[in-house]
Write a protein that holds these residues in place. Structure first.
Motif, PDB file in Angstrom:
ATOM      1  N   ASP A  40       0.824  -1.195   0.000  1.00  0.00           N
ATOM      2  CA  ASP A  40       0.000   0.000   0.000  1.00  0.00           C
ATOM      3  C   ASP A  40       0.866   1.257   0.000  1.00  0.00           C
ATOM      4  OD1 ASP A  40      -2.644  -1.279   2.199  1.00  0.00           O
ATOM      5  OD2 ASP A  40      -2.134  -1.683   0.106  1.00  0.00           O
ATOM      6  N   VAL A  43       3.727   2.283   2.789  1.00  0.00           N
ATOM      7  CA  VAL A  43       4.116   1.121   3.585  1.00  0.00           C
ATOM      8  C   VAL A  43       5.625   0.942   3.643  1.00  0.00           C
ATOM      9  CG1 VAL A  43       4.174  -0.687   1.821  1.00  0.00           C
ATOM     10  CG2 VAL A  43       3.288  -1.207   4.117  1.00  0.00           C
ATOM     11  N   ARG A 179       2.138   0.317  -6.150  1.00  0.00           N
ATOM     12  CA  ARG A 179       1.135   0.342  -5.088  1.00  0.00           C
ATOM     13  C   ARG A 179       0.078  -0.719  -5.356  1.00  0.00           C
ATOM     14  NH1 ARG A 179      -0.590   6.657  -4.483  1.00  0.00           N
ATOM     15  NH2 ARG A 179       1.473   7.549  -4.030  1.00  0.00           N
ATOM     16  N   PRO A 209       1.656  -4.264   6.530  1.00  0.00           N
ATOM     17  CA  PRO A 209       1.752  -3.242   7.586  1.00  0.00           C
ATOM     18  C   PRO A 209       2.600  -3.732   8.747  1.00  0.00           C
ATOM     19  CG  PRO A 209      -0.382  -4.340   7.652  1.00  0.00           C
ATOM     20  CD  PRO A 209       0.307  -4.833   6.416  1.00  0.00           C
ATOM     21  N   SER A 241      -3.085   4.302  12.427  1.00  0.00           N
ATOM     22  CA  SER A 241      -2.328   4.117  11.184  1.00  0.00           C
ATOM     23  C   SER A 241      -2.546   2.742  10.571  1.00  0.00           C
ATOM     24  CB  SER A 241      -0.835   4.286  11.442  1.00  0.00           C
ATOM     25  OG  SER A 241      -0.339   3.224  12.244  1.00  0.00           O
ATOM     26  N   ASN A 244       0.558   1.300   8.940  1.00  0.00           N
ATOM     27  CA  ASN A 244       1.219   1.948   7.802  1.00  0.00           C
ATOM     28  C   ASN A 244       2.284   2.899   8.321  1.00  0.00           C
ATOM     29  OD1 ASN A 244       1.583   4.254   5.793  1.00  0.00           O
ATOM     30  ND2 ASN A 244       0.373   2.834   4.573  1.00  0.00           N
ATOM     31  N   TYR A 247       1.715   6.717   7.546  1.00  0.00           N
ATOM     32  CA  TYR A 247       0.609   7.277   8.327  1.00  0.00           C
ATOM     33  C   TYR A 247       1.036   7.409   9.793  1.00  0.00           C
ATOM     34  CZ  TYR A 247      -2.419   5.926   4.395  1.00  0.00           C
ATOM     35  OH  TYR A 247      -2.999   5.773   3.169  1.00  0.00           O
TER      36      TYR A 247
END
Length: 970
Positions: A40, A43, A179, A209, A241, A244, A247
């Motif tokens: 993602d 990541v 992605r 993740p 998050s 991630n 994030y």
């Protein structure tokens, strides 16, 4: 940033990095590989690949890294150009690029060789990339990184697919990132990834993740000298998050500054932008419009800031880690998500003004081949400046054609055509008329492998064409006929060609009519030979010569030469093909030139002059490779012919070297055709064909010729295994895919007759008269078809184009037919031997095997022994293990072996004993090859011979017998 701390240390990615470094290690050892890294957004893909590039540089590898941009399909080969440009400071790379103008033209200062890309431009570029990587890899391993493939243009996707299939022994590791969350059901990269992951050389690394512990370690690495994160902070950030890293970093930084957290990620990202000064925010907003990479001066000019103010703004932005320095004067966004968020937050009017400013800047910039037109079209369209977008799209299409990127060329032309009626003075802006621009789009469609799209556009153009413009009408029909022929709609192609020819008088000569005649003749060759073809071909040649259309003349000359071969043996036809080749190459039409070169080598081969055929084929392949066309349609066909001639002449070492470059893992017909030819050698050597066959099988429905070659050779393989039922299944299927009365059927018919003869012999020996009678009946039908196939010219004469090999297979079919009837006639086998005596070494040995068998059955032991010995020597020399076993069996059954000269210990040569020692040590073929400085295929041949001579079926049994018989001493 995701996946590690600011110093570059990776967190929680040990297995993924090990997979990548393993691929790099294998590449350094000579086993090229491809790894696709997915995950993602945010990541940590870029961070992981960054760690790999640092390792590669520390190991002395050449590192080339490029990045795709979110500009749609408008900028062909952007990551390749990016990688070459950023790496061009390396003298070795720069020298290699200087030797390859087709790649140098991708660089901003590259210029070009002045040669239009033409039909085969993309193949030239692909071949040049492969050659460049191979050359660099000879000095030191190469790591090629292509990032953000979810934004890749179509040409880059084609390049990725090409390299993933053909990179084999080059010291190259290719890593691509994309992605996975962007790959929706209709995303163009999705089928590419699915296709590539079927290839054994392509690996996948999927970044998931962080777990809770990894998030904690990561947040601690972000703390710097401050207090470590608390358990509550870690839990909250990890939950928000969802593991991630990017994030998590944003959430954690926001929490530490006591800022109110926004509800969505875009707000979270934009919150950091909002903390900037007004000038810095202006720069970030302008940078988001520029794309994935921005330079100092363009951003400053678009923002309207003076040098000092822009410099101060950039320092502020970099200190906040929103932009990261990239090169001497460039910057990239810390994460693509940040750029997207900033761009999406622009007001409509603001976005339009910024795009207009970049467009204005590009208009005033010095012309740079390749990129400027595409960027100008992109920015002008976004700025609603339709006249500028139109003119730039036309130019971008021409640049894409020159670069060998037909997909992008079509897209640019299509966009320009969609704007034609919306702009003033389109003809003046484009420098051409609408129909000519439509034809440029047609050419791009055809060159990109989409002839049906070209056909649709041509049909529409014909409906709209001015009936008074006769020459344009002829041109459109000739193009339509050409593409109809490409999609096998021969009847309509001929009808359209006739219509085009009738529209213009023969006098005065015109290039349009000459091309229509050449296309008509080309289509006529696919039908049953028409007696009028010669007259039409000669008319096409004369018309093309009078009109000065050299490529049309060359095309017609090739067709004329092929026709002349169908009537009678013609030694002068080679000169005709050579002349056509020279004409086509001189006119810059390499596709016709390759077609002529192929038929030149093929005609010499058919006449049995193997040394001259070798030279002609080698020259044709060398021309293809020198121009980056080794995988073009006739480039591939020439490589197949080159291999076949070396195989026929008995130079199996060279044939094996060529076959080693034939891909095993294939998906499309172009690669499958080349791969299928490797079966000739693998079957004759007794190698395992399971893996190659597994890859070829899915391609059969798409290409009848591949099915014919593969299944015909699979039938031979089954016969060597004693499986007549499987052999007949394959042989029947191979015949079924051929058109009625195709002369290529003679070889597979001879193979089927071998199977029926074996069935009949075995059935008679066991008293199964019913099976024997059935086999004889089937043999009768097959021989009748073989005889009819070679005597089907309109007046019933034997086809001259059958060639010496074709006549030899017909002779073998006659001999096998007699064997099926129980009359194994030495005279028929002697006739077959004579037919193959032009130099087909392997078939001579196979024929002597049958001749010795028939002589022994008649009691002519001395003659049988002579033929048997000669066949054994030839089979042994070639490494034809199945034939060696068959001859050994015949020698035992006919009591010929007792009269053999005493061989080396255990019947093994000195080299075979060396191989056997390594087999006993448990070494595989690759390890044996490395120890003895031979190729793995040669090692495989030695092992097969050893198993045959020791009369065992496995390497374990061979080792045990070697120990028991004392073959490993001395």
């Amino acid at each position: 940033m995701g996946g590690g701390d600011r110093s570059g240390t990776l967190i929680g990615r040990a297995a993924e990095l090990a997979a990548l470094t393993g691929a790099l290690d294998r590449a350094a050892a000579g086993a090229a590989g491809v790894v696709l890294v997915s995950g993602d957004a945010g990541v940590g893909k870029s961070h992981l690949v960054g760690a790999l590039t640092r390792i590669a540089r520390d190991r002395g590898c050449t590192v080339l890294a490029g990045q795709c941009a979110e500009l749609g399909e408008s900028m062909p080969y952007l990551p390749l150009a990016d990688a070459l440009w950023t790496g061009s400071a390396d003298p070795a790379l720069r020298a290699a690029l200087d030797d390859r103008p087709v790649l140098r033209r991708l660089l901003p200062d590259g210029g070009g060789d002045g040669v239009p890309a033409g039909d085969l431009g993309q193949q030239r570029l692909f071949g040049a990339v492969l050659g460049l990587l191979g050359e660099l890899g000879r000095d030191r391993p190469v790591l090629l990184v292509l990032e953000d493939l979810h934004w890749a243009d179509r040409s880059t996707r084609h390049l990725l697919t090409f390299l993933s299939r053909v990179l084999q022994r080059e010291r190259v590791c290719l890593v691509g990132t994309y992605r996975s969350d962007d790959l929706h059901r209709r995303h163009p990269l999705r089928p590419v990834v699915a296709e590539l992951l079927r290839l054994p050389e392509v690996g996948a690394v999927e970044l998931g993740p962080f777990g809770h512990g990894e998030t904690a370690e990561y947040l601690a690495s972000l703390g710097g000298d401050g207090a470590p994160p608390t358990a509550e902070e870690i839990n909250r950030v990890h939950r928000r998050s969802e593991g991630n890293p990017f994030y998590a970093a944003e959430l954690y930084t926001a929490a530490r500054t006591d800022e109110e957290l926004p509800a969505g990620l875009a707000d979270l990202l934009l919150a950091r932008v909002e903390r900037l000064s007004e000038n810095a925010a202006r720069v970030v907003r302008a940078a988001s419009v520029a794309g994935h990479r921005v330079d100092d001066e363009p951003v400053r000019q678009v923002c309207g800031l003076d040098e000092a103010a822009a410099g101060e703004a950039l320092r502020e932005i970099v200190s906040h880690r929103l932009l990261i320095p990239d090169g001497a004067q460039g910057y990239t966004f810390r994460h693509a998500l940040l750029r997207e968020a900033v761009y999406a937050d622009l007001l409509p009017g603001e976005r339009t003004r910024l795009h207009a400013a970049y467009a204005d800047l590009l208009k005033r910039a010095p012309a740079v081949p390749g990129r400027v037109a595409a960027e100008l079209a992109h920015h002008s369209l976004a700025a609603h400046d339709l006249p500028a977008a139109f003119a730039a799209s036309v130019q971008a299409g021409r640049e894409a054609e020159r670069m060998g990127a037909p997909d992008e060329a079509h897209e640019h032309y299509d966009r320009a055509l969609s704007l034609w009626d919306a702009v003033p003075g389109p003809e003046e802006a484009a420098g051409t008329g609408r129909v000519q621009l439509e034809l440029a789009a047609v050419r791009s469609s055809g060159r990109s492998g989409e002839p049906r799209r070209a056909i649709s556009r041509l049909r529409r153009l014909l409906e709209e064409a001015d009936p008074a413009d006769v020459r344009m009408g002829v041109l459109l029909r000739e193009h339509l006929a050409y593409y109809l022929d490409d999609v096998k709609q021969h009847d309509e192609s001929m009808a359209v060609s006739r219509e085009a020819i009738a529209m213009l008088p023969a006098d005065p000569p015109t290039a349009e009519r000459a091309s229509a005649l050449a296309t008509y003749v080309r289509t006529m060759l696919f039908e049953e030979v028409d007696p009028s073809l010669r007259a039409v071909a000669e008319e096409a040649v004369a018309a093309a010569r009078a009109a000065g259309a050299a490529d049309a003349e060359a095309s017609a000359l090739v067709s004329l030469g092929i026709y002349r071969e169908t009537r009678e043996p013609d030694p002068e036809v080679g000169a005709l093909f050579a002349r056509a080749r020279d004409l086509a190459v001189g006119a810059g039409n390499y596709q016709v030139g390759q077609r002529a070169a192929f038929h030149l080598a093929r005609s010499i081969f058919d006449r049995g002059d193997l040394p001259a055929a070798v030279r002609a084929a080698d020259d044709g392949v060398a021309f293809s490779l020198a121009n980056g066309l080794g995988w073009s349609p006739y480039g591939s066909t020439l490589r197949c012919l080159q291999f076949l001639i070396h195989y026929t002449s008995g130079d199996w070492e060279e044939a094996g070297r060529l076959a080693a470059d034939f891909p095993m893992q294939v998906v499309r017909p172009a690669e499958a055709q080349v791969s299928s030819y490797a079966l000739f050698l693998e079957v004759a050597r007794g190698e395992d064909i399971t893996e190659r066959f597994r890859w070829l099988e899915p391609v059969w429905p798409e290409d009848d010729f591949i099915a014919y070659v593969a299944r015909g050779l699979a039938a031979e393989h089954a016969l060597w295994q004693g499986d007549t039922a499987a052999a007949l299944d394959h042989a029947t299927a191979a015949q079924a895919v051929l058109p009625a009365q195709d002369v290529a059927a003679v070889r597979v018919i001879a193979t089927a007759l071998w199977a029926h003869a074996d069935r009949a012999v075995q059935a008679r020996a066991s008293g199964d008269n019913g099976t024997a009678a059935s086999a004889v009946e089937a043999a009768d039908n097959l021989l009748e078809r073989a005889r009819a196939t070679v005597a089907t010219t309109p007046d019933g004469r034997t086809r001259a184009w059958l060639g010496l090999e074709g006549h030899a297979w017909l002779a073998r079919a006659e001999a096998e037919h007699a064997r099926a009837h129980g009359a194994n006639d030495p005279a028929l086998w002697r006739k077959t031997l004579e037919a193959f005596s032009y130099g087909f070494t392997y078939e001579l040995a196979r024929t002597r095997w049958r001749l010795a068998e028939s002589l022994a059955a008649q009691g002519s032991r001395e003659e049988a022994l002579n033929e048997w010995r000669t066949a054994a020597q030839e089979a042994e020399s070639l490494g034809a293990a199945p034939l060696v076993r068959a001859l050994t069996d015949l020698g035992a059954r006919a009591r010929l072996t007792a009269q053999q000269p005493e061989p080396a210990a255990g019947g093994l040569t000195a080299r075979e004993r060396e191989v056997l020692k390594l087999v006993a040590e448990g070494r595989n073929n690759k390890e044996i090859a490395a120890a003895l400085f031979i190729s793995p295929k040669t090692a495989s041949v030695h092992v097969s011979n050893i198993l045959a001579k020791l009369d065992v079926t496995s390497r374990t049994q061979a080792a045990a017998k070697a120990h028991a018989d004392g073959l490993l001493t001395g």
